[in-house]
Write a protein that holds these residues in place. Structure first.
Motif, short mmCIF file in Angstrom:
data_model
loop_
_atom_site.label_atom_id
_atom_site.label_comp_id
_atom_site.label_asym_id
_atom_site.label_seq_id
_atom_site.Cartn_x
_atom_site.Cartn_y
_atom_site.Cartn_z
N PRO A 79 0.81 -1.23 0.00
CA PRO A 79 0.00 0.00 0.00
C PRO A 79 0.83 1.27 0.00
N MET A 82 1.30 2.11 -3.62
CA MET A 82 0.02 2.51 -4.21
C MET A 82 -0.38 3.90 -3.73
N SER A 83 -0.14 4.19 -2.46
CA SER A 83 -0.45 5.52 -1.92
C SER A 83 0.39 6.59 -2.61
N ASN A 86 -0.98 7.11 -6.11
CA ASN A 86 -2.28 7.77 -6.02
C ASN A 86 -2.13 9.27 -5.76
N TYR A 175 -6.28 1.66 -5.03
CA TYR A 175 -5.89 1.88 -3.63
C TYR A 175 -7.01 1.48 -2.68
#
Length: 251
Positions: A79, A82-83, A86, A175
C-alpha cells in the motif's frame, strides 16, 4: 465526440446551490446561499485537506518504529507504493485544474509516500521488495506518459483534466481495493480485530467532506471516488458492529 464539460478550479457558485434556489423559486435568501456556499466550497475542502493529511501522518510512527527496528513486522509495503502513485496522480489533477485544495490534500502525501516506500524497499523481504519496485516503476512510467501527453500533445485544459481525472480515479480505485481483502478476512473469522473503527470513521468523515465539495463544484472526478470511499468506510463500521473484536489467536 466532444468531451463532457467539467469545471476548472474552485468555483464560487455551486451547482447544488443553484438547483436548490431554482427548485424553491428563488426563495432562498442571498445570505443563506452565501453561507452554504462558503461551507460546501471552502470550509468542507479545507477540513478535508486537514483530515487527508492527518490520515497520511497517522502511519508515520509505525514507519519510524520499523526503521529503528530494522524490520517491517506486520507492515505491508505494497500500500505504500500505491499511496505514492495515487497522491502523485491527484497532484497532477490539482495542477491541471488549478485546484489548491486538491494540491494541498496530496502534496504531503507524496512526500510521506516516498518516505514509506523507500522504507518498504529497504526492509521488505525479496519477494515484496520486487513487487514494490514493480509497482513504482510501472506507475511512474504511466504518470510520466500522462505528463508527456498532457503537456506536449493535448492542446486544451479540458482534455488535460479528463486525462488526469481518469488516471487519478483509476489509481484511487486500486488503492481502495486493499480494504476489500480485510473485509473478507472479517467475514471469514467473524471478528473485526483486523479493523480499527476510529480510522474507518475518519475515512467516512473525510470522504463525506470531499463528496460535499465535489458535488458543490460539479466535479465527478472528486465526488464519485470519494462516494465509493464513503461506502467502504460505512461497511467497515458496520462490520465492527456486527462482528465484535475477537482475538483469533486465543481461540
Amino acid at each position: 465526440k466532444e468531451a463532457p464539460s467539467l469545471p476548472l478550479g474552485p468555483r464560487r457558485t455551486g451547482t447544488t446551490l443553484d438547483i436548490m434556489a431554482s427548485l424553491r423559486g428563488g426563495e432562498v435568501g442571498a445570505a443563506s446561499i452565501s453561507a452554504m456556499s462558503l461551507f460546501t466550497e471552502t470550509i468542507a475542502p479545507t477540513l478535508g485537506t486537514f483530515f487527508s493529511n492527518g490520515m497520511y501522518l497517522s502511519g508515520v510512527p509505525a514507519i519510524i518504529e520499523a526503521r529503528e527496528n530494522g524490520k517491517l513486522g506486520q507492515l505491508n509495503p505494497i500500500p505504500f507504493a500505491m499511496s505514492l502513485a495515487n497522491c502523485v496522480a491527484w497532484l497532477g489533477y490539482g495542477f491541471v485544474t488549478k485546484n489548491p485544495f486538491v494540491f494541498y490534500a496530496n502534496g504531503l502525501g507524496v512526500l510521506l509516500g516516498l518516505y514509506s516506500t523507500m522504507t518498504g524497499v529497504r526492509l521488505a523481504d525479496p519477494d515484496k521488495r520486487k513487487l514494490v519496485e514493480t509497482i513504482v516503476m510501472s506507475s511512474g512510467t504511466l504518470l510520466i506518459a500522462a505528463g508527456y501527453v498532457s503537456s506536449l500533445v493535448l492542446t486544451d485544459a479540458k482534455s488535460r483534466q479528463l486525462l488526469f481525472g481518469y488516471l487519478a480515479n483509476g489509481f484511487l480505485m486500486i488503492y481502495y481495493a486493499s480494504p476489500l481483502s480485510t473485509l473478507s478476512q472479517v467475514l471469514r473469522e467473524r471478528s473485526s480485530a483486523s479493523l480499527y473503527w476510529p480510522l474507518s470513521a475518519l475515512v467516512c468523515l473525510n470522504s463525506l467532506l470531499w463528496v460535499t465539495y465535489g458535488a458543490a463544484v460539479g466535479d465527478p472526478f472528486i465526488f464519485v471516488p470519494n462516494g465509493f470511499g464513503l461506502t467502504l468506510g460505512i461497511i467497515q463500521i458496520l462490520m465492527c458492529v456486527i462482528f465484535p473484536r475477537v482475538d483469533t489467536k486465543a481461540r
